[in-house]
Scaffold this motif. Structure first.
Motif, short mmCIF file in Angstrom:
data_model
loop_
_atom_site.label_atom_id
_atom_site.label_comp_id
_atom_site.label_asym_id
_atom_site.label_seq_id
_atom_site.Cartn_x
_atom_site.Cartn_y
_atom_site.Cartn_z
N THR A 133 -61.65 17.41 -41.20
CA THR A 133 -62.61 17.48 -40.12
C THR A 133 -61.87 17.53 -38.80
N LEU A 134 -62.33 18.40 -37.90
CA LEU A 134 -61.78 18.46 -36.55
C LEU A 134 -62.85 17.94 -35.61
N THR A 135 -62.58 16.81 -34.95
CA THR A 135 -63.57 16.22 -34.05
C THR A 135 -63.10 16.36 -32.61
N ASP A 136 -63.93 15.94 -31.68
CA ASP A 136 -63.61 15.87 -30.24
C ASP A 136 -63.46 17.24 -29.58
N VAL A 137 -63.90 18.31 -30.21
CA VAL A 137 -63.88 19.61 -29.52
C VAL A 137 -65.18 19.72 -28.71
N PRO A 138 -65.10 19.86 -27.38
CA PRO A 138 -66.31 19.89 -26.56
C PRO A 138 -67.19 21.10 -26.90
N THR A 139 -68.49 20.92 -26.73
CA THR A 139 -69.42 21.96 -27.19
C THR A 139 -69.44 23.19 -26.28
N HIS A 140 -68.85 23.09 -25.07
CA HIS A 140 -68.85 24.29 -24.23
C HIS A 140 -67.82 25.31 -24.71
N ALA A 141 -66.92 24.87 -25.58
CA ALA A 141 -65.91 25.80 -26.09
C ALA A 141 -66.55 26.75 -27.10
N VAL A 142 -66.04 27.99 -27.12
CA VAL A 142 -66.56 28.96 -28.08
C VAL A 142 -65.74 28.85 -29.37
N VAL A 143 -66.38 28.48 -30.45
CA VAL A 143 -65.70 28.35 -31.74
C VAL A 143 -66.46 29.19 -32.76
N ALA A 144 -65.71 29.92 -33.58
CA ALA A 144 -66.38 30.72 -34.61
C ALA A 144 -65.81 30.35 -35.97
N ILE A 145 -66.59 30.58 -37.01
CA ILE A 145 -66.11 30.32 -38.38
C ILE A 145 -64.94 31.26 -38.66
N GLY A 146 -63.86 30.72 -39.21
CA GLY A 146 -62.68 31.52 -39.49
C GLY A 146 -61.59 31.38 -38.44
N ASP A 147 -61.90 30.70 -37.31
CA ASP A 147 -60.88 30.50 -36.28
C ASP A 147 -59.73 29.65 -36.82
N THR A 148 -58.53 29.94 -36.33
CA THR A 148 -57.35 29.20 -36.79
C THR A 148 -57.19 27.90 -36.00
N VAL A 149 -56.83 26.83 -36.71
CA VAL A 149 -56.55 25.55 -36.06
C VAL A 149 -55.07 25.24 -36.25
N ILE A 150 -54.39 24.92 -35.12
CA ILE A 150 -52.96 24.66 -35.18
C ILE A 150 -52.66 23.33 -34.50
N THR A 151 -51.41 22.83 -34.66
CA THR A 151 -51.06 21.59 -33.98
C THR A 151 -50.97 21.86 -32.49
N SER A 152 -51.25 20.80 -31.67
CA SER A 152 -51.43 21.01 -30.24
C SER A 152 -50.13 20.95 -29.45
N GLY A 153 -49.11 20.25 -30.00
CA GLY A 153 -47.90 20.07 -29.21
C GLY A 153 -48.03 18.94 -28.20
N MET A 154 -49.20 18.25 -28.19
CA MET A 154 -49.37 17.10 -27.31
C MET A 154 -48.66 15.88 -27.88
N SER A 155 -48.38 15.91 -29.18
CA SER A 155 -47.72 14.76 -29.78
C SER A 155 -46.22 14.97 -29.65
N GLN A 156 -45.47 13.88 -29.74
CA GLN A 156 -44.02 14.02 -29.73
C GLN A 156 -43.51 14.16 -31.15
N ILE A 157 -44.44 14.34 -32.10
CA ILE A 157 -44.04 14.38 -33.50
C ILE A 157 -44.06 15.81 -34.03
N PHE A 158 -45.21 16.47 -33.92
CA PHE A 158 -45.32 17.83 -34.44
C PHE A 158 -44.97 18.86 -33.37
N PRO A 159 -44.20 19.88 -33.71
CA PRO A 159 -43.99 21.00 -32.80
C PRO A 159 -45.33 21.71 -32.59
N GLU A 160 -45.45 22.45 -31.50
CA GLU A 160 -46.69 23.15 -31.25
C GLU A 160 -46.82 24.35 -32.19
N GLY A 161 -48.07 24.65 -32.57
CA GLY A 161 -48.34 25.89 -33.27
C GLY A 161 -48.15 25.88 -34.76
#
Lengths: 166, 279
Positions: free
Chosen positions: B193-221
């Motif tokens: 489950t991906l939570t906390d995505v604001p509803t004003h954002a345009v999201v479609a079924i099939g969109d790719t979800v990647i790591t954000s790079g905001m963490s110091q753990i995972f590289p971005e993308g």
């Protein structure tokens, strides 16, 4: 008799950790056939030994499945409930210690209710402990029921595979 | 004294039952994550080596698949090699190299223990302190993210995978760059489950979800998965997106542990500022 039980203990632990723990049908089918060991303990086994061996088999399975204490707790409760369930199933009857619990000695219906009650008890405790404070009750209950049926099927299957003509 | 003894003997079944249940509950209730993995860690050397020999059998049957994945990965790597780039791009690459230096190092590891059917799953890898693995390093596979290193022994480490009730990983929708958090509902190991995505954002079924790079753990993308279903409660300002994981966690065997050379520095800075840790 003792040796057969020790061998059954080892075989069931190995079967559980190496094969059954790796079954993942749709992610929630998770049979625990090792309880067959507790079901098949001879009636004349000292009561303390029943509890202790149930604890040990649960503990060994726990060691290999990252769930320390959970299988042990469920197995001990199951072994504790076994004499009561035996009483309930045929009140006032003395069980012949020479006859091992099984379909061949007691008939299909007796064995089915005997294993169904005890396996349900074991799975209920186990899955409740595992889901503690995480899943909602209904989906946990669903898991308990599905896996109770599945484990019972495996137990019955093992009975038919290793049945002894008397 | 004799009465006590007769009492004990008469009720030994019940007393032993209570004692064994108490032992089990003590084992469980050391459930603060740290203690549990410590107990398991002390047995890692034993169970680890048994699990390893079993997994070498499983590995043999998975060789075909692994080979295919390696070939695919080789193809990707080859495409970024200097001889598949034009001259102009090479010049750019060298400039980049001198400015940025290396941030991430990838250490290959093998899965020697894995569960997917519990609400709190674990993965065990065959690399430990001796190979330079430390707590809180990222674990990824060629197909996407796997989890975060939690406890390390000499030659093994345990991973808190995405499939764990306490796993929360910062992610974003690739197309719109909207940030969210990846969690797992504990039921289907192919779906998160991906939570906390604001509803004003345009999201479609099939969109790719990647790591954000905001963490110091995972590289971005790093790939996480694709949007399977979009759900929005009435009056709620955030979507709940159902995600198909790109990794089949039941069949992973080769993974990479990611080391961030700047993690200590970033951690210190964050501690000074009093920021919360992002995973």
């Amino acid at each position: 008799m003792t040796i057969r039980n020790v061998i059954r203990f080892i075989v069931l632990v190995l079967l559980q950790i190496f094969i059954l723990n790796n079954i993942n049908f749709r992610g929630y089918l998770d049979p625990y056939l090792y309880v067959l060991f507790i079901l098949l303990l001879p009636f004349d086994t000292p009561k303390w030994l029943q509890l202790l061996s149930a604890f040990l088999i649960g503990f060994f399975v726990d060691l290999f499945s990252h769930s320390l204490g959970m299988n042990a707790a469920a197995s001990v409760l199951m072994a504790f409930a076994r004499p009561t369930v035996l009483q309930l199933l045929s009140p006032g009857r003395e069980y012949d210690p020479g006859v091992p619990p099984g379909i061949s000695g007691f008939g299909f219906r007796w064995f089915l209710s005997y294993s169904l009650i005890l396996i349900f008890l074991h799975h209920f405790v186990l899955f409740m402990l595992e889901a503690f404070g995480f899943n909602d009750f209904l989906s946990t209950l669903y898991r308990v029921l599905v896996n109770t049926v599945f484990t019972t099927l495996l137990v019955l299957l093992s009975q038919f595979l290793f049945i002894r003509k008397r | 004294m004799r009465n006590l003894l007769t009492f004990l003997i008469r009720h030994h079944f019940f007393i032993l039952f209570v004692i064994l249940e108490i032992i089990s509950i003590i084992l469980i209730s050391n459930h603060s994550y740290y203690q549990r993995t410590t107990i398991i860690n002390s047995t890692n050397q034993v169970t680890g080596s048994i699990n390893r020999s079993f997994h070498s059998i499983r590995d043999y049957f998975g060789l075909r698949k692994v080979n295919q994945k390696l070939a695919e990965e080789n193809a990707i790597l080859r495409s970024v090699l200097s001889d598949s780039l034009t001259v102009g791009e090479i010049r750019e690459m060298t400039v980049k190299d001198t400015v940025y230096g290396q941030v991430y190092q990838y250490i290959p590891a093998k899965v020697v223990g894995n569960t997917v059917n519990r609400s709190d799953n674990f993965i065990m890898l065959n690399q430990g302190i001796l190979q330079g693995i430390r707590k809180d390093m990222a674990v990824i596979s060629p197909a996407g993210i796997v989890g975060i290193v939690k406890e390390v022994s000499r030659n093994f480490c345990t991973v808190l995978p995405v499939l764990h009730s306490q796993s929360k990983i910062s992610a974003k929708v690739k197309k719109s760059d909207q940030l969210g958090t990846i969690q797992w509902d504990g039921f289907n190991y192919r779906r998160g489950t991906l939570t906390d995505v604001p509803t004003h954002a345009v999201v479609a079924i099939g969109d790719t979800v990647i790591t954000s790079g905001m963490s110091q753990i995972f590289p971005e993308g790093i790939m996480i998965g694709t949007v399977h279903d979009i759900d929005k409660d009435e009056g709620d300002n955030f979507y709940t997106l159902s995600i198909d994981f790109s990794v089949d966690y039941n069949s992973i065997s080769q993974v990479y542990i990611v080391r961030n050379f700047y993690k200590e520095e970033l951690d210190r800075l964050r501690a000074l500022t009093g920021m919360e840790e992002v995973q």
